[in-house]
Design an enzyme around this catalytic site. Structure first.
Site, PDB file in Angstrom:
ATOM      1  N   ASP A  95      34.406  15.278  14.393  1.00  0.00           N
ATOM      2  CA  ASP A  95      33.794  14.131  14.973  1.00  0.00           C
ATOM      3  C   ASP A  95      34.494  12.815  14.829  1.00  0.00           C
ATOM      4  O   ASP A  95      35.462  12.865  14.084  1.00  0.00           O
ATOM      5  CB  ASP A  95      32.515  14.248  14.199  1.00  0.00           C
ATOM      6  CG  ASP A  95      31.517  12.899  14.543  1.00  0.00           C
ATOM      7  OD1 ASP A  95      31.492  12.886  15.733  1.00  0.00           O
ATOM      8  OD2 ASP A  95      31.131  12.093  13.604  1.00  0.00           O
TER       9      ASP A  95
ATOM     10  N   ASP B 253      33.425   8.889  14.866  1.00  0.00           N
ATOM     11  CA  ASP B 253      32.676   7.835  13.906  1.00  0.00           C
ATOM     12  C   ASP B 253      32.181   8.385  12.780  1.00  0.00           C
ATOM     13  O   ASP B 253      31.300   9.230  13.058  1.00  0.00           O
ATOM     14  CB  ASP B 253      31.753   6.921  14.663  1.00  0.00           C
ATOM     15  CG  ASP B 253      32.397   6.341  15.939  1.00  0.00           C
ATOM     16  OD1 ASP B 253      32.574   5.243  15.808  1.00  0.00           O
ATOM     17  OD2 ASP B 253      32.227   6.911  17.067  1.00  0.00           O
TER      18      ASP B 253
ATOM     19  N   ASP C  97      29.905  14.365  10.395  1.00  0.00           N
ATOM     20  CA  ASP C  97      28.872  13.483   9.373  1.00  0.00           C
ATOM     21  C   ASP C  97      27.572  13.566   9.670  1.00  0.00           C
ATOM     22  O   ASP C  97      26.761  12.562   9.011  1.00  0.00           O
ATOM     23  CB  ASP C  97      29.507  12.269   8.964  1.00  0.00           C
ATOM     24  CG  ASP C  97      29.292  11.334  10.208  1.00  0.00           C
ATOM     25  OD1 ASP C  97      29.525  11.861  11.377  1.00  0.00           O
ATOM     26  OD2 ASP C  97      28.963  10.270  10.000  1.00  0.00           O
TER      27      ASP C  97
END
Length: 223
Positions: free
Chosen positions: A8, A10, A167
């Site tokens: 991922d 960001d 995250d």
């Protein structure tokens, strides 16, 4: 053995929260509204720009002013994507270690290509990144498996020859939907009220430096 690590963007690969905070507060200041603290914005970044605008202006997407504020936020963000953005501390060393082992790494993100491509260019990551899949490239974004499977197809590998690192719950669900191992990042922008253990990832890392150890623990990487 492992052929690729997919990230991922960001909150996993890049620490972008300071730029999101800066742009939001510049807009709030113009509207005479209280500024938002970095920590509050940080918890919203992985939920996207709409969540950040909602935080600052306390408006839902149904409000008649919401789209105008969102577009203003995005336009301003596009003009200064990387003033304070960088790889998370320790992440570059992990990427270099993968590259030294001829293991490709790439990105699967819900961040539109409009921002992803120039951001990678500005940070000097374009040539190193083997693939970058954005929602513009697929019909269904994460948590659907389609973006991850497209990344694997571009790399010429099977899903079980890669691992997905993220995250957010949707990241882990996307990896699970693609039937590949998953690693959750506790150091990232985990939303308030969420705990990575609840997502049932294969492993959880507390810092970027824990990535290679997690891959070894999963028996995906030799010493």
């Amino acid at each position: 053995m492992l052929k690729a690590v997919l990230f991922d963007l960001d909150g996993t690969l890049l620490d972008t929260a300071a730029d999101f905070t800066r742009v939001l507060n510049s807009l709030l200041s113009e509207h005479g509204l209280p500024l938002q603290h970095y920590d509050a914005v940080r918890h919203r970044v992985s939920d996207g720009a709409r969540a950040v605008v909602n935080l600052g202006f306390s408006l839902t997407p149904e409000h008649p002013d919401f789209d105008g504020l969102l577009n203003a936020f995005l336009d301003r963000y596009e003009q200064a994507l990387s003033e304070q953005t960088s790889l998370f501390p320790g992440m570059d060393e992990q990427l270099q270690a993968l590259e030294a082992r001829n293991i490709a790494w790439g990105i699967v993100t819900n961040k539109p290509e409009r921002f992803t491509t120039p951001l990678l260019e500005q940070l000097g990551l374009t040539e190193r990144c083997a693939t970058a899949i954005c929602p513009d490239h697929v019909r269904e974004r994460k948590p659907a498996a389609e973006p991850i499977l497209l990344a694997c197809a571009q790399l010429g590998i099977r899903a079980d020859e890669a691992v997905y690192v993220g995250d957010h719950r949707r990241d882990i669900e996307a990896g699970q939907n693609a039937q590949m191992p998953t690693i959750a990042c506790r150091y990232g922008y985990v939303s308030e009220g969420e705990t990575p253990e609840d997502w049932n990832p294969d492993r959880i890392i507390d810092t970027p430096q824990g990535l290679l150890a997690a891959l070894r623990d999963l028996q995906l990487l030799e010493d």
